[in-house]
Write a protein that holds these residues in place. Structure first.
Motif, PDB file in Angstrom:
ATOM      1  N   ALA A  35     139.357  92.045  -3.724  1.00  0.00           N
ATOM      2  CA  ALA A  35     139.910  93.301  -3.590  1.00  0.00           C
ATOM      3  C   ALA A  35     141.550  93.173  -3.525  1.00  0.00           C
ATOM      4  CB  ALA A  35     139.422  94.204  -2.910  1.00  0.00           C
ATOM      5  N   GLY A  36     142.217  91.967  -3.570  1.00  0.00           N
ATOM      6  CA  GLY A  36     143.711  91.979  -3.385  1.00  0.00           C
ATOM      7  C   GLY A  36     143.858  91.742  -1.984  1.00  0.00           C
ATOM      8  N   THR A  37     145.297  91.782  -1.638  1.00  0.00           N
ATOM      9  CA  THR A  37     146.029  91.456  -0.522  1.00  0.00           C
ATOM     10  C   THR A  37     146.637  92.651   0.133  1.00  0.00           C
ATOM     11  OG1 THR A  37     146.476  89.299  -1.262  1.00  0.00           O
ATOM     12  CG2 THR A  37     147.724  90.081   0.500  1.00  0.00           C
ATOM     13  N   THR A  38     145.998  93.252   1.391  1.00  0.00           N
ATOM     14  CA  THR A  38     146.548  94.313   1.958  1.00  0.00           C
ATOM     15  C   THR A  38     147.627  93.678   3.137  1.00  0.00           C
ATOM     16  OG1 THR A  38     144.955  95.838   1.468  1.00  0.00           O
ATOM     17  CG2 THR A  38     146.419  96.289   3.519  1.00  0.00           C
ATOM     18  N   LEU A  39     148.964  93.928   3.030  1.00  0.00           N
ATOM     19  CA  LEU A  39     149.661  93.287   4.167  1.00  0.00           C
ATOM     20  C   LEU A  39     150.185  94.396   4.898  1.00  0.00           C
ATOM     21  CD1 LEU A  39     151.452  90.535   2.296  1.00  0.00           C
ATOM     22  CD2 LEU A  39     149.873  90.102   4.041  1.00  0.00           C
ATOM     23  N   ARG A  40     150.694  95.495   4.126  1.00  0.00           N
ATOM     24  CA  ARG A  40     151.154  96.851   4.515  1.00  0.00           C
ATOM     25  C   ARG A  40     150.687  97.856   3.829  1.00  0.00           C
ATOM     26  NH1 ARG A  40     157.518  97.478   5.376  1.00  0.00           N
ATOM     27  NH2 ARG A  40     157.253  97.404   3.063  1.00  0.00           N
ATOM     28  N   ASP A  41     151.328  98.105   2.607  1.00  0.00           N
ATOM     29  CA  ASP A  41     151.274  99.476   1.889  1.00  0.00           C
ATOM     30  C   ASP A  41     149.928  99.266   0.951  1.00  0.00           C
ATOM     31  OD1 ASP A  41     153.520 100.601   2.914  1.00  0.00           O
ATOM     32  OD2 ASP A  41     154.597  99.305   1.748  1.00  0.00           O
ATOM     33  N   TYR A  42     149.596  98.220   0.329  1.00  0.00           N
ATOM     34  CA  TYR A  42     148.556  98.541  -0.564  1.00  0.00           C
ATOM     35  C   TYR A  42     147.105  98.893  -0.130  1.00  0.00           C
ATOM     36  CZ  TYR A  42     144.730  96.570  -3.598  1.00  0.00           C
ATOM     37  OH  TYR A  42     143.522  96.315  -4.453  1.00  0.00           O
ATOM     38  N   ARG A  43     146.596  99.765  -1.119  1.00  0.00           N
ATOM     39  CA  ARG A  43     145.184 100.206  -0.805  1.00  0.00           C
ATOM     40  C   ARG A  43     144.579 100.250  -2.270  1.00  0.00           C
ATOM     41  NH1 ARG A  43     146.884  99.331   3.485  1.00  0.00           N
ATOM     42  NH2 ARG A  43     146.336 100.166   5.444  1.00  0.00           N
ATOM     43  N   ALA A  44     143.339  99.899  -2.356  1.00  0.00           N
ATOM     44  CA  ALA A  44     142.799 100.366  -3.634  1.00  0.00           C
ATOM     45  C   ALA A  44     142.339 101.741  -3.466  1.00  0.00           C
ATOM     46  CB  ALA A  44     141.424  99.391  -3.790  1.00  0.00           C
ATOM     47  N   VAL A  45     141.475 102.263  -4.423  1.00  0.00           N
ATOM     48  CA  VAL A  45     141.109 103.534  -4.638  1.00  0.00           C
ATOM     49  C   VAL A  45     140.246 104.137  -3.297  1.00  0.00           C
ATOM     50  CG1 VAL A  45     139.945 105.353  -5.996  1.00  0.00           C
ATOM     51  CG2 VAL A  45     141.317 103.483  -7.201  1.00  0.00           C
ATOM     52  N   ASN A  46     140.749 105.548  -2.752  1.00  0.00           N
ATOM     53  CA  ASN A  46     140.200 106.178  -1.869  1.00  0.00           C
ATOM     54  C   ASN A  46     140.235 105.148  -0.350  1.00  0.00           C
ATOM     55  OD1 ASN A  46     139.372 108.106  -3.524  1.00  0.00           O
ATOM     56  ND2 ASN A  46     137.120 107.381  -3.816  1.00  0.00           N
ATOM     57  N   GLY A  47     141.383 104.485  -0.357  1.00  0.00           N
ATOM     58  CA  GLY A  47     141.827 103.833   0.676  1.00  0.00           C
ATOM     59  C   GLY A  47     141.143 102.532   1.026  1.00  0.00           C
ATOM     60  N   ARG A  48     140.481 101.988   0.327  1.00  0.00           N
ATOM     61  CA  ARG A  48     139.747 100.675   0.471  1.00  0.00           C
ATOM     62  C   ARG A  48     140.963  99.400   0.542  1.00  0.00           C
ATOM     63  NH1 ARG A  48     136.591  96.650  -3.023  1.00  0.00           N
ATOM     64  NH2 ARG A  48     137.421  97.739  -4.984  1.00  0.00           N
ATOM     65  N   SER A  49     140.803  98.912   1.567  1.00  0.00           N
ATOM     66  CA  SER A  49     141.943  97.534   1.653  1.00  0.00           C
ATOM     67  C   SER A  49     141.384  96.332   1.033  1.00  0.00           C
ATOM     68  CB  SER A  49     141.919  97.274   3.241  1.00  0.00           C
ATOM     69  OG  SER A  49     142.312  98.456   3.785  1.00  0.00           O
ATOM     70  N   GLY A  50     142.322  95.461   0.630  1.00  0.00           N
ATOM     71  CA  GLY A  50     142.008  93.993   0.264  1.00  0.00           C
ATOM     72  C   GLY A  50     141.987  93.348   1.594  1.00  0.00           C
ATOM     73  N   SER A  51     141.504  92.037   1.187  1.00  0.00           N
ATOM     74  CA  SER A  51     141.278  91.061   2.258  1.00  0.00           C
ATOM     75  C   SER A  51     141.667  89.678   2.129  1.00  0.00           C
ATOM     76  CB  SER A  51     139.629  91.192   2.809  1.00  0.00           C
ATOM     77  OG  SER A  51     139.051  90.554   1.681  1.00  0.00           O
ATOM     78  N   PHE A  52     142.298  89.538   1.249  1.00  0.00           N
ATOM     79  CA  PHE A  52     142.843  88.162   0.958  1.00  0.00           C
ATOM     80  C   PHE A  52     143.738  87.842   1.620  1.00  0.00           C
ATOM     81  CE2 PHE A  52     145.010  84.899  -1.900  1.00  0.00           C
ATOM     82  CZ  PHE A  52     143.962  84.119  -1.941  1.00  0.00           C
ATOM     83  N   GLN A  53     144.534  88.665   2.372  1.00  0.00           N
ATOM     84  CA  GLN A  53     145.754  88.286   3.382  1.00  0.00           C
ATOM     85  C   GLN A  53     145.206  87.291   4.462  1.00  0.00           C
ATOM     86  OE1 GLN A  53     144.446  91.206   2.932  1.00  0.00           O
ATOM     87  NE2 GLN A  53     143.666  92.157   4.649  1.00  0.00           N
ATOM     88  N   THR A  54     143.738  87.108   4.718  1.00  0.00           N
ATOM     89  CA  THR A  54     143.193  86.562   5.819  1.00  0.00           C
ATOM     90  C   THR A  54     143.093  84.890   5.105  1.00  0.00           C
ATOM     91  OG1 THR A  54     140.954  86.770   4.853  1.00  0.00           O
ATOM     92  CG2 THR A  54     141.783  88.215   6.806  1.00  0.00           C
ATOM     93  N   ARG A  55     143.491  84.802   3.780  1.00  0.00           N
ATOM     94  CA  ARG A  55     143.181  83.520   3.026  1.00  0.00           C
ATOM     95  C   ARG A  55     144.517  82.823   2.714  1.00  0.00           C
ATOM     96  NH1 ARG A  55     138.574  84.254  -0.844  1.00  0.00           N
ATOM     97  NH2 ARG A  55     138.694  81.756  -1.450  1.00  0.00           N
ATOM     98  N   LEU A  56     145.687  83.665   2.919  1.00  0.00           N
ATOM     99  CA  LEU A  56     147.138  82.982   2.381  1.00  0.00           C
ATOM    100  C   LEU A  56     147.373  81.715   3.304  1.00  0.00           C
ATOM    101  CD1 LEU A  56     148.980  86.613   2.486  1.00  0.00           C
ATOM    102  CD2 LEU A  56     148.013  85.433   0.351  1.00  0.00           C
ATOM    103  N   LEU A  57     147.586  80.885   2.332  1.00  0.00           N
ATOM    104  CA  LEU A  57     148.141  79.408   3.176  1.00  0.00           C
ATOM    105  C   LEU A  57     149.583  79.223   3.410  1.00  0.00           C
ATOM    106  CD1 LEU A  57     146.002  77.394   0.532  1.00  0.00           C
ATOM    107  CD2 LEU A  57     145.245  78.209   2.804  1.00  0.00           C
ATOM    108  N   VAL A  58     150.398  80.018   2.656  1.00  0.00           N
ATOM    109  CA  VAL A  58     151.824  79.900   2.852  1.00  0.00           C
ATOM    110  C   VAL A  58     152.715  81.117   2.921  1.00  0.00           C
ATOM    111  CG1 VAL A  58     152.193  77.375   2.094  1.00  0.00           C
ATOM    112  CG2 VAL A  58     152.423  79.339   0.492  1.00  0.00           C
ATOM    113  N   TYR A  59     152.188  82.021   2.185  1.00  0.00           N
ATOM    114  CA  TYR A  59     153.024  83.468   2.045  1.00  0.00           C
ATOM    115  C   TYR A  59     153.277  83.912   3.377  1.00  0.00           C
ATOM    116  CZ  TYR A  59     154.791  87.625   0.318  1.00  0.00           C
ATOM    117  OH  TYR A  59     155.615  88.712  -0.084  1.00  0.00           O
TER     118      TYR A  59
END
Length: 283
Positions: free
Chosen positions: A227-251
């Motif tokens: 569901a994407g990467t939530t670092l600070r601002d991004y939310r999907a519909v109705n406040g759902r957060s992404g979780s790909f930030q836990t899998r970032l290798l260099v960013y």
């Protein structure tokens, strides 16, 4: 931010909530959220009374086909195009979400079933406009191929890169060359492909282009599954957060150990944007 996986996640969330719903009323809280030279009153007239068709996406745009009342199988009369940019977010509910993250009303679109499509944007960097199908077709033709489409093959990618001398990272961010990729996933794809972001795009050999082609598609699919990467601002519909930030290798991991070799991840600036990479693993 958001990039293709985040906007596609919004599309998937909004599609079943809006399909077939008629727009009853529209309220724009800020004139600058209406783009393309339209006035808020013209925007309201353009969309009020129309019915939502299947929500689409092209590059980082959300596309809402709007039909005359009745059969959404008919061709849309117009398209409402939305750029969410950095801080735009949506909710579909009877009442505005009572949340500290949803207190900057932008546009309310009341639906015929008593719910409202709420758009919130604290920095007001995004916005809405309305285009005829013909006008949108012309705009879409200016964008590069969609990297997750089946038609986007390594040979297609090679034809894009071969004549270019610009750094490969800059080319990946150019929406005229490739649609939907942004800073996060360009950095991650280049790391997975073991390619230095400073390399001239046209210097890549075919084996490297194939490797990068696979890496771009893989990182986008992986992020979409999360569901994407939530670092600070991004939310999907109705406040759902992404979780790909836990899998970032260099960013945003400057100084951290490279997962491949253990040496520090480096940050440089290219065309005003941060690039994160491992100089040892990426050549």
């Amino acid at each position: 931010m958001p990039e293709l996986p985040e906007v596609e996640t919004m599309r998937r969330d909004l599609g079943p909530l809006l399909l077939g719903r008629r727009i009853e009323r529209v309220r724009a809280y800020h004139d600058d959220l209406i783009l393309g030279g339209m006035t808020p009153s013209a925007f309201r007239r353009a969309v009020r009374g129309r019915t939502f068709g299947p929500v689409g996406r092209r590059a980082k745009y959300l596309l809402f086909p709007l039909h005359a009342p009745g059969d959404v199988q008919d061709p849309p009369e117009c398209l409402m195009r939305v750029q969410v940019r950095m801080t735009g977010r949506f909710a579909v509910a009877v009442n505005r979400p009572d949340s500290s993250e949803f207190r900057h009303p932008g546009i309310d679109i009341a639906l015929d079933d008593g719910r409202t499509l709420y758009y919130d944007d604290v920095r007001r960097l995004g916005g809405f406009d309305v285009l005829t199908p013909e006008a949108w077709k012309a705009r879409a033709a200016e964008l590069g191929p969609e990297p997750l489409d089946r038609s986007f093959r390594a040979a297609t990618f090679a034809r894009i890169l071969t004549p270019l001398r610009a750094p490969i990272k800059n080319v990946l961010l150019d929406q005229r060359r490739l649609a939907g990729l942004g800073n996060i996933y360009a950095s991650e794809a280049l790391y997975r492909a073991r390619i230095d972001p400073r390399r001239p795009a046209g210097s890549l050999e075919m084996t490297e282009t194939r490797r990068l082609h696979r890496a771009v598609r893989a990182v986008l699919r992986d992020a979409l599954d999360s569901a994407g990467t939530t670092l600070r601002d991004y939310r999907a519909v109705n406040g759902r957060s992404g979780s790909f930030q836990t899998r970032l290798l260099v960013y945003q991991r400057e100084g951290a150990a490279c997962p491949g070799c253990g040496r520090p991840v480096v940050r440089i600036v290219q065309a005003g944007r941060s690039s994160f990479f491992c100089p040892n693993c990426q050549r």
